[in-house]
Design a protein around this motif. Sequence first.
Motif, PDB file in Angstrom:
ATOM      1  N   SER A 152     116.095  67.552  21.663  1.00  0.00           N
ATOM      2  CA  SER A 152     114.758  66.960  21.836  1.00  0.00           C
ATOM      3  C   SER A 152     114.041  66.927  20.263  1.00  0.00           C
ATOM      4  O   SER A 152     113.951  67.629  19.695  1.00  0.00           O
ATOM      5  N   TYR A 153     113.276  65.782  20.413  1.00  0.00           N
ATOM      6  CA  TYR A 153     112.472  65.693  18.935  1.00  0.00           C
ATOM      7  C   TYR A 153     111.097  65.580  19.109  1.00  0.00           C
ATOM      8  O   TYR A 153     110.231  65.199  18.258  1.00  0.00           O
ATOM      9  N   GLU A 154     110.555  65.584  20.467  1.00  0.00           N
ATOM     10  CA  GLU A 154     109.249  65.644  20.875  1.00  0.00           C
ATOM     11  C   GLU A 154     108.576  66.511  20.026  1.00  0.00           C
ATOM     12  O   GLU A 154     108.676  67.616  19.630  1.00  0.00           O
ATOM     13  N   GLY A 155     107.250  65.685  19.726  1.00  0.00           N
ATOM     14  CA  GLY A 155     106.286  66.430  18.717  1.00  0.00           C
ATOM     15  C   GLY A 155     106.522  66.448  17.331  1.00  0.00           C
ATOM     16  O   GLY A 155     105.662  66.719  16.478  1.00  0.00           O
ATOM     17  N   GLU A 156     108.042  66.059  16.772  1.00  0.00           N
ATOM     18  CA  GLU A 156     108.305  65.781  15.473  1.00  0.00           C
ATOM     19  C   GLU A 156     107.343  64.735  14.908  1.00  0.00           C
ATOM     20  O   GLU A 156     106.893  63.990  15.638  1.00  0.00           O
ATOM     21  N   VAL A 157     107.192  64.586  13.449  1.00  0.00           N
ATOM     22  CA  VAL A 157     106.395  63.702  12.813  1.00  0.00           C
ATOM     23  C   VAL A 157     107.399  63.120  11.917  1.00  0.00           C
ATOM     24  O   VAL A 157     107.951  63.516  11.184  1.00  0.00           O
ATOM     25  N   VAL A 158     107.475  61.596  12.235  1.00  0.00           N
ATOM     26  CA  VAL A 158     108.287  60.787  11.168  1.00  0.00           C
ATOM     27  C   VAL A 158     107.158  59.717  10.608  1.00  0.00           C
ATOM     28  O   VAL A 158     106.206  59.236  11.102  1.00  0.00           O
ATOM     29  N   VAL A 159     107.439  59.701   9.328  1.00  0.00           N
ATOM     30  CA  VAL A 159     106.603  58.815   8.277  1.00  0.00           C
ATOM     31  C   VAL A 159     107.760  57.573   7.806  1.00  0.00           C
ATOM     32  O   VAL A 159     108.903  57.825   7.514  1.00  0.00           O
ATOM     33  N   ILE A 160     107.046  56.419   8.110  1.00  0.00           N
ATOM     34  CA  ILE A 160     108.020  55.369   7.656  1.00  0.00           C
ATOM     35  C   ILE A 160     107.279  54.590   6.797  1.00  0.00           C
ATOM     36  O   ILE A 160     106.259  53.922   7.211  1.00  0.00           O
ATOM     37  N   THR A 161     107.978  54.351   5.538  1.00  0.00           N
ATOM     38  CA  THR A 161     107.254  53.331   4.762  1.00  0.00           C
ATOM     39  C   THR A 161     107.918  51.827   5.028  1.00  0.00           C
ATOM     40  O   THR A 161     108.959  51.686   5.417  1.00  0.00           O
TER      41      THR A 161
ATOM     42  N   GLU B 187     111.637  53.604  18.142  1.00  0.00           N
ATOM     43  CA  GLU B 187     112.740  54.338  18.739  1.00  0.00           C
ATOM     44  C   GLU B 187     112.161  55.830  18.660  1.00  0.00           C
ATOM     45  O   GLU B 187     112.344  56.458  19.738  1.00  0.00           O
ATOM     46  N   CYS B 188     111.504  56.254  17.617  1.00  0.00           N
ATOM     47  CA  CYS B 188     111.036  57.736  17.366  1.00  0.00           C
ATOM     48  C   CYS B 188     109.865  57.896  18.524  1.00  0.00           C
ATOM     49  O   CYS B 188     109.837  58.980  19.185  1.00  0.00           O
ATOM     50  N   ALA B 189     109.226  56.823  18.737  1.00  0.00           N
ATOM     51  CA  ALA B 189     107.716  56.909  19.561  1.00  0.00           C
ATOM     52  C   ALA B 189     108.599  57.161  21.065  1.00  0.00           C
ATOM     53  O   ALA B 189     108.073  57.886  21.938  1.00  0.00           O
ATOM     54  N   GLN B 190     109.569  56.471  21.456  1.00  0.00           N
ATOM     55  CA  GLN B 190     110.214  56.792  22.502  1.00  0.00           C
ATOM     56  C   GLN B 190     110.585  58.064  22.856  1.00  0.00           C
ATOM     57  O   GLN B 190     111.045  58.515  23.943  1.00  0.00           O
ATOM     58  N   ARG B 191     111.017  58.770  21.862  1.00  0.00           N
ATOM     59  CA  ARG B 191     111.505  60.116  21.942  1.00  0.00           C
ATOM     60  C   ARG B 191     110.384  61.088  21.755  1.00  0.00           C
ATOM     61  O   ARG B 191     110.508  62.255  21.426  1.00  0.00           O
TER      62      ARG B 191
ATOM     63  N   ALA C 297      99.287  65.011   6.040  1.00  0.00           N
ATOM     64  CA  ALA C 297      99.370  66.627   6.144  1.00  0.00           C
ATOM     65  C   ALA C 297      97.987  67.087   6.629  1.00  0.00           C
ATOM     66  O   ALA C 297      98.164  68.012   7.338  1.00  0.00           O
ATOM     67  N   GLU C 298      97.300  66.496   6.322  1.00  0.00           N
ATOM     68  CA  GLU C 298      95.631  67.168   6.901  1.00  0.00           C
ATOM     69  C   GLU C 298      95.569  66.870   8.418  1.00  0.00           C
ATOM     70  O   GLU C 298      95.320  67.610   9.338  1.00  0.00           O
ATOM     71  N   ARG C 299      96.208  65.758   8.954  1.00  0.00           N
ATOM     72  CA  ARG C 299      96.425  65.320  10.447  1.00  0.00           C
ATOM     73  C   ARG C 299      97.503  66.167  10.956  1.00  0.00           C
ATOM     74  O   ARG C 299      97.259  66.691  12.118  1.00  0.00           O
ATOM     75  N   PHE C 300      98.594  66.173  10.591  1.00  0.00           N
ATOM     76  CA  PHE C 300      99.665  66.826  11.151  1.00  0.00           C
ATOM     77  C   PHE C 300     100.448  67.964  10.622  1.00  0.00           C
ATOM     78  O   PHE C 300     101.298  68.294  11.148  1.00  0.00           O
ATOM     79  N   GLU C 301      99.721  68.337   9.530  1.00  0.00           N
ATOM     80  CA  GLU C 301     100.290  69.542   8.888  1.00  0.00           C
ATOM     81  C   GLU C 301     101.735  69.406   8.569  1.00  0.00           C
ATOM     82  O   GLU C 301     102.178  70.085   7.141  1.00  0.00           O
ATOM     83  N   ARG C 302     102.543  68.905   8.800  1.00  0.00           N
ATOM     84  CA  ARG C 302     103.928  68.843   8.283  1.00  0.00           C
ATOM     85  C   ARG C 302     104.668  67.604   8.454  1.00  0.00           C
ATOM     86  O   ARG C 302     104.341  66.719   9.418  1.00  0.00           O
ATOM     87  N   VAL C 303     105.566  67.293   7.950  1.00  0.00           N
ATOM     88  CA  VAL C 303     106.531  65.859   8.168  1.00  0.00           C
ATOM     89  C   VAL C 303     107.878  66.222   8.554  1.00  0.00           C
ATOM     90  O   VAL C 303     108.692  67.111   7.592  1.00  0.00           O
ATOM     91  N   ASP C 304     108.600  65.952   9.441  1.00  0.00           N
ATOM     92  CA  ASP C 304     109.847  66.198  10.003  1.00  0.00           C
ATOM     93  C   ASP C 304     110.952  65.200   9.527  1.00  0.00           C
ATOM     94  O   ASP C 304     112.084  65.687   9.122  1.00  0.00           O
ATOM     95  N   VAL C 305     110.669  63.945   9.364  1.00  0.00           N
ATOM     96  CA  VAL C 305     111.396  62.875   9.022  1.00  0.00           C
ATOM     97  C   VAL C 305     110.647  61.810   8.260  1.00  0.00           C
ATOM     98  O   VAL C 305     109.571  61.400   8.573  1.00  0.00           O
ATOM     99  N   LEU C 306     111.107  61.774   6.876  1.00  0.00           N
ATOM    100  CA  LEU C 306     110.732  60.661   5.996  1.00  0.00           C
ATOM    101  C   LEU C 306     111.621  59.547   5.892  1.00  0.00           C
ATOM    102  O   LEU C 306     112.748  60.005   5.436  1.00  0.00           O
ATOM    103  N   VAL C 307     111.181  58.452   6.074  1.00  0.00           N
ATOM    104  CA  VAL C 307     112.084  57.366   5.859  1.00  0.00           C
ATOM    105  C   VAL C 307     111.566  56.414   4.917  1.00  0.00           C
ATOM    106  O   VAL C 307     110.587  55.827   5.144  1.00  0.00           O
TER     107      VAL C 307
END
Length: 275
Positions: A2-11, A24-28, A78-88
Motif C-alpha cells: 500500500s502506498y496510500e497517503g504517501e506524497v509523490v512530487v513530479i516535475t 497512477e499514483c492518485a489511483q493508489r 514541505a509546509e503542506r505535506f511535511e515530507r516527500v516519499d517519491v520524487l520523479v
Amino acid sequence: MSYEGEVVVITGGASGFGLGLADECAQRGMRVVVLDRDGARAEREAGALGAAHGIATFSMAVDVAVDDQVRQAAQEVAERFERVDVLVSNVGVQLFGEVERFTDAEWQWMLDVNVVGAARTVRAFLPYLRRADRPRLAFTTSSSVLSPASRLGAYQATKFAVWGLAETLRLELAGEVAVSVIFPSGMTSRHLESSTEAQPEHVRRVIGQPEDFEQMMASNPDMTTALLTPEEAAQRAVEAILAGEPYVVTHGDLVGAVSTRADALRRAAEAARTG
Ligand SMILES: NC(=O)c1ccc[n+]([C@@H]2O[C@H](COP(=O)([O-])OP(=O)(O)OC[C@H]3O[C@@H](n4cnc5c(N)ncnc54)[C@H](O)[C@@H]3O)[C@@H](O)[C@H]2O)c1
C-alpha cells in the motif's frame, strides 16, 4: 504493497508521461504534487486528479531552470505535506539537429533544463525526501540512450548525463534513498509542442525539421514504431518506480539493443584483461 497517503512530487507533471504517473499514483491513494512551467495546466490537472480520486493535491508553476522557483516549491510542499516519499524528476526538452550545427546557446539551454534542472530538483527536495520512511527518487531519461539515433545528439547527451547523475546518486544515497532510471521509448505526448513552448527567445527555432525525423528513423532500424500513449507507458512503469527498482523500461523493443551493447562492452573489457 500500500502506498496510500504517501506524497509523490513530479516535475513536468502537467502533461504526458508525468501526468500519467501522477494519475497512477492518485489511483493508489497517494497525495500528488504536480510541478510544471505551465502552471495553469498543472493546476487544472492536479485539481482533476484530486476530484477523480479523492486525494489531496498541490500544484505550482515551476521552471526547473530557475533555482529560486524549485527551492520555493520544495519549501511549499514541505509546509503542506511535511515530507516527500517519491520524487520523479521527469522534465526533458527536445531539440533536433546535426551535432555540428548546434549552437552554444542551444547546448546551454538543453543542458540547463534537462541536466542541471534534474540536479537542482534533487538538491532542493532531498532534505524532505530524507524525512520519509522509504524514500524513492526516479529520473526520466529515454530509450535513446540505450538505442541511439542520429539528429538527437544534444538530447541524447543530456539524457546520458541524467543517467550518470542517477548512478552517482545511487552510490551517494545508498541505504538512504532508492534511485530509479526510467527509459521510455516513443509516446504520443505533447513533447514537441511543450518543448517549443519552453524555448527561450534566444534559442527559438523549429524543434525538428521533417528531414531530421527521416534521418532519425533511418539511422536506427530498431527504433520503435509502436508508440504507446503516455498513460500506457506510465501504467507499465509505476510499480517498478514505487518499488525503487534501479532500471525501469516501458516498451518491449530494447532487448536487442541492450544485449548488443552489453556484448560489445564485455568483449572490450575481456580484450583489455587478456591484453
Ligand atoms: N514523448 C516521447 O516519445 C519520449 C520518449 C522518451 C523519453 N521522453 C521523456 O519523457 C519526459 C516527459 O515527456 P513527455 O513526452 O511526457 O512530454 P510532455 O510535453 O507531454 O510533458 C512534459 C512536461 O514538462 C513541462 N516542462 C517543459 N520544460 C519545463 C521546465 N523547464 N520546467 C518545468 N516543466 C517543464 C512541459 O510544460 C510539459 O507539461 C521527458 O523527459 C522526455 O524527454 C519522452
